[in-house]
Structure formats: C-alpha cells, structure tokens
Design a protein around this motif. Structure first.
Motif, PDB file in Angstrom:
ATOM      1  N   LYS A 155       0.840  -1.198   0.000  1.00 32.08           N
ATOM      2  CA  LYS A 155       0.000   0.000   0.000  1.00 32.08           C
ATOM      3  C   LYS A 155       0.874   1.246   0.000  1.00 32.08           C
ATOM      4  CE  LYS A 155      -3.908  -1.730   2.700  1.00 32.08           C
ATOM      5  NZ  LYS A 155      -4.521  -1.680   4.041  1.00 32.08           N
ATOM      6  N   SER A 156       0.245   2.374  -0.235  1.00 30.92           N
ATOM      7  CA  SER A 156       0.979   3.629  -0.122  1.00 30.92           C
ATOM      8  C   SER A 156       1.203   3.924   1.361  1.00 30.92           C
ATOM      9  CB  SER A 156       0.174   4.746  -0.753  1.00 30.92           C
ATOM     10  OG  SER A 156      -0.963   4.995   0.035  1.00 30.92           O
ATOM     11  N   PRO A 157       2.199   4.748   1.689  1.00 35.70           N
ATOM     12  CA  PRO A 157       2.449   5.073   3.105  1.00 35.70           C
ATOM     13  C   PRO A 157       1.198   5.564   3.824  1.00 35.70           C
ATOM     14  CG  PRO A 157       4.275   5.843   1.779  1.00 35.70           C
ATOM     15  CD  PRO A 157       3.241   5.322   0.819  1.00 35.70           C
ATOM     16  N   GLN A 158       0.371   6.381   3.173  1.00 33.01           N
ATOM     17  CA  GLN A 158      -0.844   6.881   3.829  1.00 33.01           C
ATOM     18  C   GLN A 158      -1.726   5.732   4.299  1.00 33.01           C
ATOM     19  OE1 GLN A 158      -3.650   9.985   2.228  1.00 33.01           O
ATOM     20  NE2 GLN A 158      -4.956   8.252   1.776  1.00 33.01           N
ATOM     21  N   GLN A 159      -1.971   4.770   3.414  1.00 36.62           N
ATOM     22  CA  GLN A 159      -2.893   3.692   3.764  1.00 36.62           C
ATOM     23  C   GLN A 159      -2.268   2.718   4.754  1.00 36.62           C
ATOM     24  OE1 GLN A 159      -5.648   5.615   2.298  1.00 36.62           O
ATOM     25  NE2 GLN A 159      -6.210   3.580   2.995  1.00 36.62           N
ATOM     26  N   MET A 160      -0.949   2.516   4.674  1.00 33.50           N
ATOM     27  CA  MET A 160      -0.281   1.686   5.675  1.00 33.50           C
ATOM     28  C   MET A 160      -0.456   2.304   7.053  1.00 33.50           C
ATOM     29  SD  MET A 160       3.306   0.236   4.320  1.00 33.50           S
ATOM     30  CE  MET A 160       3.460  -0.790   2.861  1.00 33.50           C
ATOM     31  N   PHE A 161      -0.292   3.620   7.109  1.00 30.03           N
ATOM     32  CA  PHE A 161      -0.397   4.286   8.405  1.00 30.03           C
ATOM     33  C   PHE A 161      -1.794   4.132   8.979  1.00 30.03           C
ATOM     34  CE2 PHE A 161       2.685   7.485  10.296  1.00 30.03           C
ATOM     35  CZ  PHE A 161       2.365   7.110  11.590  1.00 30.03           C
ATOM     36  N   GLY A 162      -2.803   4.303   8.122  1.00 31.52           N
ATOM     37  CA  GLY A 162      -4.182   4.145   8.590  1.00 31.52           C
ATOM     38  C   GLY A 162      -4.393   2.786   9.209  1.00 31.52           C
ATOM     39  N   ALA A 163      -3.917   1.744   8.516  1.00 27.90           N
ATOM     40  CA  ALA A 163      -4.108   0.385   9.015  1.00 27.90           C
ATOM     41  C   ALA A 163      -3.320   0.154  10.298  1.00 27.90           C
ATOM     42  CB  ALA A 163      -3.695  -0.615   7.938  1.00 27.90           C
ATOM     43  N   VAL A 164      -2.106   0.714  10.375  1.00 28.38           N
ATOM     44  CA  VAL A 164      -1.277   0.518  11.568  1.00 28.38           C
ATOM     45  C   VAL A 164      -1.889   1.238  12.765  1.00 28.38           C
ATOM     46  CG1 VAL A 164       0.950   1.143  12.582  1.00 28.38           C
ATOM     47  CG2 VAL A 164       0.877   0.049  10.343  1.00 28.38           C
ATOM     48  N   ILE A 165      -2.414   2.450  12.534  1.00 32.95           N
ATOM     49  CA  ILE A 165      -2.986   3.216  13.648  1.00 32.95           C
ATOM     50  C   ILE A 165      -4.200   2.497  14.223  1.00 32.95           C
ATOM     51  CG2 ILE A 165      -4.302   5.303  14.187  1.00 32.95           C
ATOM     52  CD1 ILE A 165      -2.308   6.818  12.393  1.00 32.95           C
ATOM     53  N   LYS A 166      -5.046   1.962  13.354  1.00 31.70           N
ATOM     54  CA  LYS A 166      -6.280   1.362  13.865  1.00 31.70           C
ATOM     55  C   LYS A 166      -6.081  -0.083  14.344  1.00 31.70           C
ATOM     56  CE  LYS A 166      -9.498   4.539  11.838  1.00 31.70           C
ATOM     57  NZ  LYS A 166     -10.766   4.784  11.166  1.00 31.70           N
ATOM     58  N   THR A 167      -4.845  -0.593  14.273  1.00 33.23           N
ATOM     59  CA  THR A 167      -4.590  -1.929  14.824  1.00 33.23           C
ATOM     60  C   THR A 167      -3.502  -1.838  15.904  1.00 33.23           C
ATOM     61  OG1 THR A 167      -3.063  -2.346  12.993  1.00 33.23           O
ATOM     62  CG2 THR A 167      -5.297  -3.167  12.749  1.00 33.23           C
ATOM     63  N   TYR A 168      -2.269  -1.695  15.465  1.00 33.47           N
ATOM     64  CA  TYR A 168      -1.093  -1.682  16.344  1.00 33.47           C
ATOM     65  C   TYR A 168      -1.179  -0.577  17.402  1.00 33.47           C
ATOM     66  CZ  TYR A 168       4.004  -1.123  17.247  1.00 33.47           C
ATOM     67  OH  TYR A 168       5.249  -0.985  17.791  1.00 33.47           O
ATOM     68  N   TYR A 169      -1.406   0.656  16.917  1.00 36.61           N
ATOM     69  CA  TYR A 169      -1.446   1.802  17.829  1.00 36.61           C
ATOM     70  C   TYR A 169      -2.648   1.708  18.770  1.00 36.61           C
ATOM     71  CZ  TYR A 169      -2.239   6.676  19.239  1.00 36.61           C
ATOM     72  OH  TYR A 169      -2.480   7.817  19.955  1.00 36.61           O
ATOM     73  N   ALA A 170      -3.810   1.275  18.231  1.00 37.38           N
ATOM     74  CA  ALA A 170      -5.021   1.169  19.041  1.00 37.38           C
ATOM     75  C   ALA A 170      -4.802   0.156  20.161  1.00 37.38           C
ATOM     76  CB  ALA A 170      -6.201   0.755  18.166  1.00 37.38           C
ATOM     77  N   LYS A 171      -4.167  -0.956  19.824  1.00 39.37           N
ATOM     78  CA  LYS A 171      -3.914  -2.002  20.800  1.00 39.37           C
ATOM     79  C   LYS A 171      -2.923  -1.507  21.851  1.00 39.37           C
ATOM     80  CE  LYS A 171      -2.232  -6.560  20.288  1.00 39.37           C
ATOM     81  NZ  LYS A 171      -1.796  -7.509  19.278  1.00 39.37           N
ATOM     82  N   MET A 172      -1.874  -0.851  21.361  1.00 36.84           N
ATOM     83  CA  MET A 172      -0.821  -0.378  22.253  1.00 36.84           C
ATOM     84  C   MET A 172      -1.350   0.621  23.280  1.00 36.84           C
ATOM     85  SD  MET A 172       2.525   1.617  21.052  1.00 36.84           S
ATOM     86  CE  MET A 172       3.379   0.610  19.960  1.00 36.84           C
ATOM     87  N   HIS A 173      -2.256   1.503  22.843  1.00 35.03           N
ATOM     88  CA  HIS A 173      -2.763   2.543  23.741  1.00 35.03           C
ATOM     89  C   HIS A 173      -4.137   2.224  24.282  1.00 35.03           C
ATOM     90  CE1 HIS A 173       0.380   5.651  23.224  1.00 35.03           C
ATOM     91  NE2 HIS A 173       0.669   4.815  22.230  1.00 35.03           N
ATOM     92  N   ASN A 174      -4.609   1.018  23.951  1.00 32.70           N
ATOM     93  CA  ASN A 174      -5.882   0.566  24.470  1.00 32.70           C
ATOM     94  C   ASN A 174      -7.027   1.525  24.113  1.00 32.70           C
ATOM     95  OD1 ASN A 174      -7.274  -1.428  25.639  1.00 32.70           O
ATOM     96  ND2 ASN A 174      -6.842  -0.843  27.765  1.00 32.70           N
ATOM     97  N   ILE A 175      -7.078   1.890  22.868  1.00 33.07           N
ATOM     98  CA  ILE A 175      -8.165   2.746  22.373  1.00 33.07           C
ATOM     99  C   ILE A 175      -8.993   1.908  21.409  1.00 33.07           C
ATOM    100  CG2 ILE A 175      -8.769   4.910  21.208  1.00 33.07           C
ATOM    101  CD1 ILE A 175      -5.864   5.813  21.750  1.00 33.07           C
TER     102      ILE A 175
END
Lengths: 171, 642
Positions: B362-382
């Motif tokens: 994917k493009s960097p924009q779409q990779m970031f979207g997917a990472v934020i709503k999985t990895y980051y969400a899990k990490m910060h418990n959101i």
C-alpha cells in the motif's frame, strides 16, 4: 460460423480506415468524414475506437466532432436539408422556402423526421449569394429555390427510398 | 533492444502551438543569432524566436497573462496579453508572438489598455460567483487582473444566477463551470502534461464549454484525480473536495481520538499559504499549529514510508529470487512503485494488463491508517472505532485512495479523511494561528523517529533513492556512504522526465536477519546489474510503458518508480497554488535539506520500524499479517466509457 456484432463490424471498418489514412493527427478528419458519410453520425463507440487507434483521447475526438457542423454525434436523417440563412438568401425571401420545407417535412428547423429520413437545419453562407435562396441537400446544391421546387426536391429524395429502401444511400 | 532516447518534450500539441525554435546561428552576437526589438522605446537584442512576452519579462516590463503557464504549451486564447506591434493591423498576443525580425512593440497604449479591459469585462460577463464565497479569494488570477485594470463595474453585465450545476461526483476534484473563463489550462494540463485526456473544449464560439467525454460526471470518467488541473486553474472553477468541516467536527467530538499523519511534501509547501518563499520548511512549526488546532496525536508519514521501503523492497527481492533462481517465468518484472494514487489509477485505466507489475504494498498513507487502527489502538488501548485518522497530503488523489472500498483492512475505514496542504493552511488560519511564528515541536511517539529516506519520498526519485539505500546495504553489506558521498544517490535525483540508472552488484554480503526467512544467500545476485528507472508525471509514465510494451530498454529494468505528478509529491495537486518548475525545485531542495539533517537516513535503520516487526508484524516483511494490513489489490478499470 460465428456471430459478428455490429460493434465488431464497425471496429473492423475503422481499422481499415486507419490503415488507409494513417495514425497521424491529420488523419482524424478524413476518418470522421467517412464514418459520418456511412452512418449519418459518429457515435460514442466509434469515437472511442478511433481515439484508441490514433492513440489520442476520446474527449479530443468528441471535441472535434462537436466543433464541426457537418459532423454529428446525434443521429441525423439520411437527407440533411440545410437552408442558407445568411443575408443575401434572407433578402431573396428564404422565409417562404423555410415555411414550405417545414410544412412538407412536418418538422421544425433543427429536427429530424420520426422515420429518420430527413433532417432540416439552417446553414450559414454556402457561397451562392448571387443565386439565393440556396439550400444544400447532403452534398447537392439547389439554387434560386422556390416553394414549388421544394416539393420536387423532397419528392425526388423520397423516390430514392422507394426504389432502394434496403440499400445504403448513394450521395 | 531499442536505444531510441526518450524525448523530454511532454507536449503532444500540434507544431503550430509549440514554441518556435528557429535553428540558432551560433552565439547571441553572431549574425542571425539574435534580433533587435524595441519595447516601449527601449531597444534590446534577444535570441531569435523569443516571444514578445519573454522579451518583456527579460526587460522588466509587466504584461498581464491568464492562459499562459510556464508548464504548458502556448495557447494564445485569452488575449489578455495583447500588445501593439508597429506595422501590424491588429493587436498581437505577446505570449504567442515569436520575434523573428526586428520589431517595435508598445505595451500600454490607449488601444492596448482598452482592449485588455474589455477582454476582462467580457470574461466577467460569464463568470458567476462572488469572490467572498470562493476558495480562491485573494489567490485568483482573474480577480488580480480585475484589480490591476481597475474594474469597478460590469460593463457587459454579470450573471446573477448559476448557469451550470457543480460536479461533485469525484472524491477528489470539484468542477464548477460557472467560474470557468475558458483559458484551457486544464485542457492542456490533462492532455499534454498528464496524458490522461479527461477535459477538452466542446462546441465552438459562445457555446464553448470545457467538458469531460460526453459531459459525464468526473467520477465516471478516466480522471486519475491528480489535481494538476486544480493547480493550474486561474480561477476557482476547479478545486479539491474539501473535508475540513468533517475534520473540525471530529476534533470537537470529545469521544473521538483524532490522529493526523503528515506527509513530507506539505511541510515544504505550506509556508507559501502564509506568504513565505517556496521551499521554506515548516515541519516543526506545523506540528505546534496542529496541536493548537486540536489534533490529539501528530505522526510523521515517514514512518510508513520507511515501512513501505521494507515491504516493497522485500517484495522486489522475492520477485527477483523467483525469476532468477527458481526460473519462474510468471513473475512480473519490472516491479512498479504503488505510492502514488494518481499513477495507480492511471495504470488501472490505461494499462490494466500491467497490474501484476504494480507492487502490492500500500501507499504510506494507507499503511499508516491500518497501523494506527490496529497496532497503535492495541498499544494505547483505544477502541479503533473511536479513532479518526486524518492524512495531510500534498495530493488530491489521496482523497480517492482513502475512499477505495478495499481500504478497510483494519476492520474500519483505514484513513478517514485526506486533507490537502491548502486545506490545512485554511484550517490553521481559521484557528487564528500564524504558522511562521509558531514555536517548534516534534512529532508524537511511538512513530516519531523519521529517517531521511522517508522525507525524500516527496520528490521525484526519492522512493528510488530510499529503496536503493536499503537494498544496497541489505545485499552488498557495505555502507551506502562508501559508494555515494553522504549517501546521496545523485543519479536518481533531478527533474528530467525519465531517468535510467544501472548499478552493478560486484560483491554480496551476508543475508541480514530481517529477510533471512526469505532467501538463503545473495550469491545469485553477485555480478548482476540492478537496472532502475524513475518517471514523474503520467505523460512520462506513458512513454516508459510504451517502451516496455515495445520491448525497449525499460522492459529490462527491475524496479521503476512512477509518480503521477510532475516533480513528484512536491508538485502534487493539493499543494499551494501557483506552481512552476522553479517553485517545485525550491520545495524539493527543502526536502533534500531535511534529509541531510536527519540522524538516521535509511529506512531499515529506523528504530520504530524495527520495533513494529519485533512486536507486531512478527512474521517479518511480506509475512501473513503484513500481507493483510500493508498490502492490497488493484482493480482493472480500462478506459472504455459507456
């Protein structure tokens, strides 16, 4: 034997036109004129195939077709009657001819008869200023037209349909 | 193999519209090399074939222009630049008059001034809309001309109601033909500069309109959403689809966690919205401004740019391994980059048979979207449903990309809104913030650490340079600095439309851990020559694709970077208006300067990237989870419009 669709046939014809005229920019006009002559219009599919074959964009071909009065996107009648509306013909009483044409064909200017045989429209000067009123029926010029002649001109066109109803028109 | 050089001329305009370049008879002072011209009584010599406009600019004489644009071929349609040429019956358009014999020009006689004023008055007769209610207020060339010529009443009238519907069918570009002045800059941009061919002038005379094919809505034609037409439109007839209201609403909603990722190019351009010189970097001031606007977290898209390099680079190595070692003839090579959504849609429309060549990353924009709503969400418990991701991009096509139906791999819409540089500029002004006066602040963790490789994604050749820095170190095992001074891979930089570079791999190192699950050793690459190419602007992309189809030298490449916009992202359709080759070069210089200042300059050394492979994407690059979240598929669209 396989079925050949109308689109496939058209594509074949366009390919042979491109083979004849080449793929340069200036081949576009003669190709469009040939298509117009044969089908009385240049339709959506033909535009896209021509664009594809000449490696230009369909919108460019659309632009050219919309620019020229003698190239049409919408279907025209088999006979396109174009009455000159410029000053000399106007002064030679083109209005009487116009009324007669409209009456005989049963349509207004800018319209096509429901049977698809005639289209009636105005043209600007066709260079017959000394012999007005003048009109064009497809490629043929009629000069010093009177309302009586209108009837004959239309009738002679109708005769063509009667004789060769199923064959393509000659111009 | 054909050695036919690729022409740098992107214009397919007929010869009559191209600038006349008579054969030069040697130097300027040689006989026939130059021609004398008298402008407003002052005499000078200019090279043969110079236009009156260029000669005037050289002398510092101002000539108003509207349809003229430095990126486009000459049109001479607006007539605002008319001047008096002695001995000619009528006024002449300065932009379209090449000087081939000594002439005398007068630029502001009564006749010239009156004609220009009437031309502007006539344009205003058909220009519907009030300047206060226009996105281009204060940045409009028609408004500027009206001011310059002192228009204080509508001599020929002014429309009091709209004549056309506004076309909002596209996710990216809004077309409001009420404001169109028929300068045909968009036509020349779309056809000559980008080779997309969506817009043309239809009908003639006073019935002329700028139209798509059969007047279809923009969302239904082959538009690639690059937005180059927006950047060149002198008025507000073309603009980007503006989601700022939705973004403000998300910021003001206390239940939403609003995250913004910022791409490299907007920071090199946003200063222009605040009156700064092009190429003034605003990276850290912008971070502070974004925080003050109310965004909860500010991340750097460079993080996923680095991730893209790892994923796309690994994909390339897998493809090469399959082709060279396993002798798999099905492998599609060369591999094309997939970061530029305009280019991706171009390929889907015009060369769908080449989709297998497109990297699935994917493009960097779409990779970031997917990472934020999985990895980051899990990490910060959101809860990911409460996260709103906004992407600040220099690009209008990114708005289309984030609305692609397949871009929901996190289980939610990966990126909620795409903002352009111009729109963020507007948001910052709305919030009463003076960007240049902001104190500096850094990006938020855990994606804060950026590398120079991510930053240069913004300029043409940047993705290739970033990829080469990583591939060289992974494969050859030496430092890039040993091969290229300061790790600056200069052969891929620059603004030529198409660049081609060969890199012989003379020795190979050990296989590093990050890709050790994919290949046993690098011996199969020893002695090979890596062939790469770079193309920017889809007109140049078309030339490369045509060459590949004809079996030319580009068909032997391994990896090709394509960017939809001229100059790459720094010249994107969401960047501040105006644009010109000089402005794009200044923005690129800002990006390369930021790269040079970075401590870490290679994607595979980014600690945050290494961490995500350690903690989350544990199967490594191109593993199962990264395939699910970071890779995508494409749609063969074709160019037939029904």
């Amino acid at each position: 034997m396989t079925l050949m669709t109308q689109q496939e046939r058209l594509r074949g014809e366009l390919e042979s036109l491109v083979a004849q005229y080449g793929t340069a920019r200036n081949a576009l006009m003669p190709i469009l004129q040939e298509v117009q002559r044969k089908y009385y219009r240049i339709d959506d599919y033909a535009i896209q195939v021509i664009a594809d074959l000449l490696d230009i964009h369909p919108v460019e071909v659309h632009s050219v077709v919309s620019f020229y009065s003698f190239l049409d996107f919408k279907p025209k009648g088999r006979f396109v009657v174009r009455l000159c509306q410029t000053l000399c013909c106007e002064m030679a009483d083109k209005d009487r001819v116009a009324r007669q044409l409209s009456n005989d064909l049963g349509i207004e200017f800018g319209q096509t008869t429901p049977d698809g045989k005639f289209t009636l429209e105005y043209a600007n000067c066709i260079g017959m200023c000394d012999q007005g009123p003048a009109l064009l029926v497809n490629d043929k010029v009629h000069t010093r037209v009177t309302p009586e002649m209108v009837n004959q001109i239309i009738e002679s066109c109708r005769q063509v349909f009667g004789l060769h109803a199923t064959q393509p028109m000659e111009h | 193999m054909s050695d036919k050089p690729i022409s740098q001329d992107t214009s397919r305009a007929p010869t009559s519209q191209k600038r006349a370049t008579p054969i030069q008879a040697g130097a300027k002072d040689a006989i026939g090399g130059s021609v004398s011209v008298t402008i407003d009584g002052e005499k000078t010599k200019v090279p043969l074939g110079t236009t009156i406009l260029e000669a005037c600019r050289e002398m510092g004489v101002h000539i108003p222009t509207l349809c003229h644009h430095s990126d486009l071929c000459i049109a001479g349609v607006c007539r605002v630049c008319v001047v008096e040429v002695e001995g000619m019956r009528t006024l002449q358009a300065a932009c379209a008059f090449p000087i081939t014999a000594p002439i005398t020009v007068r630029t502001h006689t009564a006749q010239v001034r009156r004609s220009r004023r009437h031309i502007i008055d006539l344009m205003l007769k058909y220009h519907y809309g009030e300047c206060y209610a226009c996105g281009r207020n204060n940045n409009c060339e028609l408004q500027a001309l009206a001011k310059e010529y002192g228009v204080d009443f509508f001599r020929f009238g002014h429309p009091d109601k709209p004549m056309h519907d506004v076309d909002r069918s596209s996710h990216s570009v809004v077309r409001d033909m009420n404001k169109c002045v028929l300068c045909r800059r968009c036509v020349r941009t779309c056809i000559d500069l980008q080779e997309v061919g969506v817009l043309e002038a239809i009908e003639r005379g006073e019935e002329t309109t700028i139209s798509t094919y059969l007047d279809k809505p923009l969302g239904d034609v082959v538009c690639i959403n690059c937005g180059q037409c927006i950047n060149r439109c002198p008025t507000g007839a073309l603009r980007a689809n503006d989601p700022t209201d939705e973004v403000w609403a998300a910021i003001e909603d206390p239940t939403k966690h609003v995250v913004i990722q910022t791409a490299p190019s907007p920071r090199a351009g946003i200063g222009e919205c605040f009156g700064l010189e092009p190429g003034t970097p605003m990276t850290y001031e912008m971070n502070t401004a974004l925080r003050r606007c109310g965004f909860d977290k500010i991340f750097d898209t460079n993080f996923t740019a680095d991730l893209t390099i790892i994923e796309e680079g690994t994909e390339l190595l897998i493809r090469l391994y399959k082709a060279l070692v396993e002798k798999d003839t099905e492998v599609a090579l060369p591999q094309y980059t997939s970061c530029s959504p305009g280019w991706v849609k171009y390929l889907e429309h015009f060369n769908p048979e080449m989709i297998p060549n497109l990297s699935t990353a994917k493009s960097p924009q779409q990779m970031f979207g997917a990472v934020i709503k999985t990895y980051y969400a899990k990490m910060h418990n959101i809860d990911p449903k409460d996260i709103v991701t906004v992407a600040l991009m220099p690009c209008s096509a990114k708005k289309f990309e984030c609305n692609r139906p397949e871009m929901c791999d996190s289980g939610f819409k990966d990126v909620d809104y795409g903002l352009t540089t111009r729109e963020l500029g507007k948001m910052i002004s709305e919030a009463g913030i003076d960007l240049p006066a902001m104190p500096k602040s850094d990006f938020d963790d855990p994606f804060g650490t950026a590398t120079g490789s991510g930053v240069i994604f913004g300029a043409t050749g940047g993705v290739m340079e970033a990829a080469l820095r990583t591939v060289i170190e992974l494969v050859v095992g030496c430092k890039v600095e040993d091969l290229f001074e300061h790790a600056d891979i200069l052969p891929v930089r620059g603004f030529e439309g198409v660049r081609y570079v060969e890199l012989p791999i003379t020795e190979v190192g050990p296989v590093p851990e990050i890709v050790s699950h994919l290949v046993p050793n690098w011996d199969w690459l020893k002695g090979a020559t890596l062939k790469v190419a770079v193309a920017h602007g889809t007109a140049n992309a078309k030339k490369v694709l045509d060459d590949i189809k004809a079996g030319g030298k580009f068909s032997e490449c391994h990896f090709i970077e394509f960017m939809g916009c001229p100059g790459g992202c720094i010249g994107g359709g969401g960047q501040p208006i105006p644009t010109s080759p000089e402005i794009r070069a200044a923005r690129a210089a800002a990006i390369y300067a930021e790269d040079a200042d970075c401590e870490v300059r290679k994607s595979h050394e980014n600690p945050a990237v290494l961490k995500i492979y350690n903690d989350f994407l544990m199967e490594g690059p191109c593993g199962h989870l990264s395939h699910k979240l970071l890779h995508t598929g494409y749609t063969a669209r074709g160019k037939y419009i029904s």
